[in-house]
Design a protein around this motif. Structure first.
Motif, short mmCIF file in Angstrom:
data_model
loop_
_atom_site.label_atom_id
_atom_site.label_comp_id
_atom_site.label_asym_id
_atom_site.label_seq_id
_atom_site.Cartn_x
_atom_site.Cartn_y
_atom_site.Cartn_z
N LEU A 187 0.83 -1.20 0.00
CA LEU A 187 0.00 0.00 0.00
C LEU A 187 0.87 1.26 0.00
O LEU A 187 0.62 2.20 -0.74
N ARG A 188 1.92 1.26 0.82
CA ARG A 188 2.84 2.41 0.86
C ARG A 188 3.51 2.61 -0.49
O ARG A 188 3.58 3.74 -1.00
N ASP A 189 3.98 1.53 -1.11
CA ASP A 189 4.62 1.64 -2.42
C ASP A 189 3.64 2.13 -3.48
O ASP A 189 4.00 2.93 -4.34
N TYR A 190 2.40 1.66 -3.41
CA TYR A 190 1.39 2.10 -4.38
C TYR A 190 1.12 3.59 -4.23
O TYR A 190 1.02 4.32 -5.22
N ARG A 191 1.00 4.07 -2.99
CA ARG A 191 0.76 5.50 -2.77
C ARG A 191 1.95 6.33 -3.26
O ARG A 191 1.76 7.41 -3.82
N ARG A 192 3.15 5.86 -3.03
CA ARG A 192 4.33 6.58 -3.54
C ARG A 192 4.33 6.62 -5.05
O ARG A 192 4.64 7.64 -5.66
N PHE A 193 3.98 5.49 -5.68
CA PHE A 193 3.92 5.43 -7.14
C PHE A 193 2.88 6.42 -7.68
O PHE A 193 3.15 7.17 -8.62
N ARG A 194 1.70 6.43 -7.06
CA ARG A 194 0.65 7.35 -7.51
C ARG A 194 1.07 8.81 -7.32
O ARG A 194 0.74 9.66 -8.14
N VAL A 229 3.46 9.64 -10.21
CA VAL A 229 2.72 9.75 -11.47
C VAL A 229 1.96 11.08 -11.52
O VAL A 229 1.86 11.71 -12.57
N ALA A 230 1.46 11.53 -10.37
CA ALA A 230 0.72 12.78 -10.31
C ALA A 230 1.64 14.00 -10.25
O ALA A 230 1.17 15.13 -10.23
N GLY A 231 2.94 13.79 -10.19
CA GLY A 231 3.89 14.90 -10.18
C GLY A 231 4.17 15.47 -8.80
O GLY A 231 4.67 16.58 -8.67
N ARG A 232 3.85 14.71 -7.77
CA ARG A 232 4.13 15.15 -6.39
C ARG A 232 5.35 14.41 -5.88
O ARG A 232 5.73 13.38 -6.41
N PRO A 233 6.00 14.91 -4.83
CA PRO A 233 7.13 14.18 -4.26
C PRO A 233 6.65 12.85 -3.67
O PRO A 233 5.56 12.76 -3.13
N ALA A 234 7.48 11.84 -3.77
CA ALA A 234 7.08 10.50 -3.34
C ALA A 234 7.23 10.30 -1.84
O ALA A 234 6.62 9.41 -1.28
N HIS A 235 8.04 11.10 -1.17
CA HIS A 235 8.22 10.92 0.26
C HIS A 235 8.39 12.27 0.93
O HIS A 235 8.64 13.27 0.28
#
Length: 72
Positions: free
Chosen positions: A36-43, A46-52
């Motif tokens: 779930l954490r990896d999926y949220r980071r991926f999304r 993709v949306a152009g936001r920082p991953a962490h």
């Protein structure tokens, strides 16, 4: 019926049909949370936001609104 009783029933039914026993409750919980954490980071990427660091940046903006996230 509790989760342990349901698990015991599933193991019994699997043994009657010659199938492998299902995994015990809670065995894969941490793996699911990681996915779930990896999926949220991926999304986020993709949306152009920082991953962490999004939570840390949001808290920094709340604590120090005049400095923003870059000052912490």
């Amino acid at each position: 019926m509790s989760i342990n009783q349901q698990y015991a029933l599933d193991v019994y039914r699997a043994s009657l049909h010659g199938e492998p026993a299902p995994p015990a409750p809670g065995v894969h919980d941490w793996g699911a949370i990681r996915e779930l954490r990896d999926y949220r980071r991926f999304r986020a990427v993709v949306a152009g936001r920082p991953a962490h660091g999004r939570i840390r940046a949001a808290l920094a903006r709340l604590i120090h609104p005049h400095r923003g996230a870059a000052g912490c």
